[in-house]
Design an enzyme around this catalytic site. Structure first.
Site, PDB file in Angstrom:
ATOM      1  N   LYS A  40       0.899  -1.281   0.041  1.00  0.00           N
ATOM      2  CA  LYS A  40      -0.041  -0.042  -0.088  1.00  0.00           C
ATOM      3  C   LYS A  40       0.845   1.344  -0.008  1.00  0.00           C
ATOM      4  O   LYS A  40       0.616   2.282  -0.740  1.00  0.00           O
ATOM      5  CB  LYS A  40      -0.880   0.006   1.306  1.00  0.00           C
ATOM      6  N   GLN A  46      -4.386  -1.859   9.780  1.00  0.00           N
ATOM      7  CA  GLN A  46      -3.960  -3.337   9.112  1.00  0.00           C
ATOM      8  C   GLN A  46      -5.056  -4.143  10.095  1.00  0.00           C
ATOM      9  O   GLN A  46      -4.797  -4.312  11.369  1.00  0.00           O
ATOM     10  CB  GLN A  46      -2.874  -3.335   8.564  1.00  0.00           C
ATOM     11  N   ASP A  96     -11.004   2.632   4.456  1.00  0.00           N
ATOM     12  CA  ASP A  96     -11.283   1.251   4.281  1.00  0.00           C
ATOM     13  C   ASP A  96     -12.758   1.210   4.286  1.00  0.00           C
ATOM     14  O   ASP A  96     -13.032   0.112   4.038  1.00  0.00           O
ATOM     15  CB  ASP A  96     -10.693   0.494   5.508  1.00  0.00           C
TER      16      ASP A  96
END
Ligand code: NDP
Length: 294
Positions: free
Chosen positions: A54, A98, A121
């Site tokens: 990412k 994450q 997200d």
């Protein structure tokens, strides 16, 4: 006639190119650059790899990335404090924690602490709630589900009025992709581990999204002729002929299905590259919204 292969790599590269141009234009006009903060707790190798990918993708399109690597035993309070600091940091337009987090941390509490405006997200309960309601717009849509719809759109596959079957009902993929299909006026069936006669249900699908995590579970004779198949599954199977000793396959038996489907994504090279492209998209959109004062 064999199916059209939906090239996720090429589509994701085109999207990254579009984002790069937007970021350059934003920088020229305002001096601002979108920024993504990544928060990694512990030393899981797969999570480290995803975060590294990412950050690399951010650099390639000109986004700033800020990384925070925390020890496995970080306390909930320390992690919440970091999230609050990032919420207040005007250089950060997207915050990515994450997952999965270690067991002693409450994922729901952490995700809920991320500012709605920076929830790139799309996992904040309010964003998921809005996604599940009629005539409500979430600020961000989760990246993998958004990538699935983008693949259909950019391949010219119409969704409205089609029979769509989603295999899987996870919070990360199955459920949000089903909601997106419903918003786009598909007629929807969601399947899971207790669904009876799965092959018969799948045979109804004009659009099939497979997000189960079972190697090549969906066989060629389950597929409706001409169907569009988006295979989200990533499964490692033993392969002594491969130097790594394994290879990656999807949830759909690709070689069988491609003879019957109208269009299909490969694994790898289908949905995978889209997930990161959509993260860059969400971060850039978040920055644009902030700049516009929305
Ligand atoms: P989960 O394990 O969270 O969910 C799997 C879903 O599949 C569950 O809803 C489960 O049903 C259902 N299921 C399991 N076995 C069967 C079965 N035999 N028949 C029907 N349904 C079944 O997985 P995720 O949603 O997180 O991921 C799914 C796949 O997608 C994985 O291979 C993962 O690696 C991949 N993935 C790929 C991404 C990408 O970027 N390409 C991103 C995220 C995931 P139930 O609810 O009843 O348990």
């Amino acid at each position: 006639m064999p199916a059209q292969i939906i090239d996720g790599k090429a589509i994701a590269a085109a999207i990254r190119g579009e984002i790069k141009a937007e970021v350059e234009a934003m920088k020229a006009a305002s001096g601002q650059v979108p920024g993504l903060a990544t928060v990694l707790v512990g030393e899981r190798k797969d999570s480290q790899t995803y975060v590294r990918m990412k950050k690399k993708a951010c650099a390639e399109v000109g986004l700033n990335s800020f990384s925070y690597d925390l020890p496995e035993d970080v306390s909930q309070e320390e992690l919440l404090k970091l999230v609050q600091d990032l919420n207040a940091n005007s250089d950060v337009h997207g915050i990515l924690v994450q997952l999965p987090l270690p067991d002693h941390l409450d994922t729901e509490t952490i995700l809920s602490a991320i500012s709605l405006e920076k929830d790139v997200d799309g996992f904040h309960p309010v964003n998921i709630g809005r996604l599940s309601m009629k005539q409500r717009e979430p600020l961000f849509v989760p990246c993998t589900p958004k990538g699935c719809i983008e693949l259909l759109d950019r391949t010219g596959i119409e969704i409205e009025g089609k029979q769509a079957v989603v295999l899987g009902r996870s919070n990360i993929v199955g459920l949000p992709v089903a909601m997106l299909l419903l918003h786009r006026h598909a007629t929807l069936t969601i399947c899971h581990s207790r669904t009876r006669d799965l092959p018969q249900v799948v045979r109804q699908a004009d659009i099939l999204i497979a997000a189960v995590g079972r190697a090549e579970m969906v066989r060629g004779d389950w597929i409706k002729p001409g169907a569009a198949i988006i295979d989200v599954g990533i499964n490692a199977v033993d392969d002594p002929t491969n130097e790594r000793g394994y290879r990656l396959v999807g949830d759909v038996a690709f070689d069988e299905a491609k003879e019957i489907a109208g269009a299909i994504t490969p694994v790898p090279g289908g949905v995978g590259p889209m997930t990161i492209a959509m993260l860059l998209r969400n971060t850039t959109d978040g920055a644009k919204r902030t700049l516009a004062g929305a």
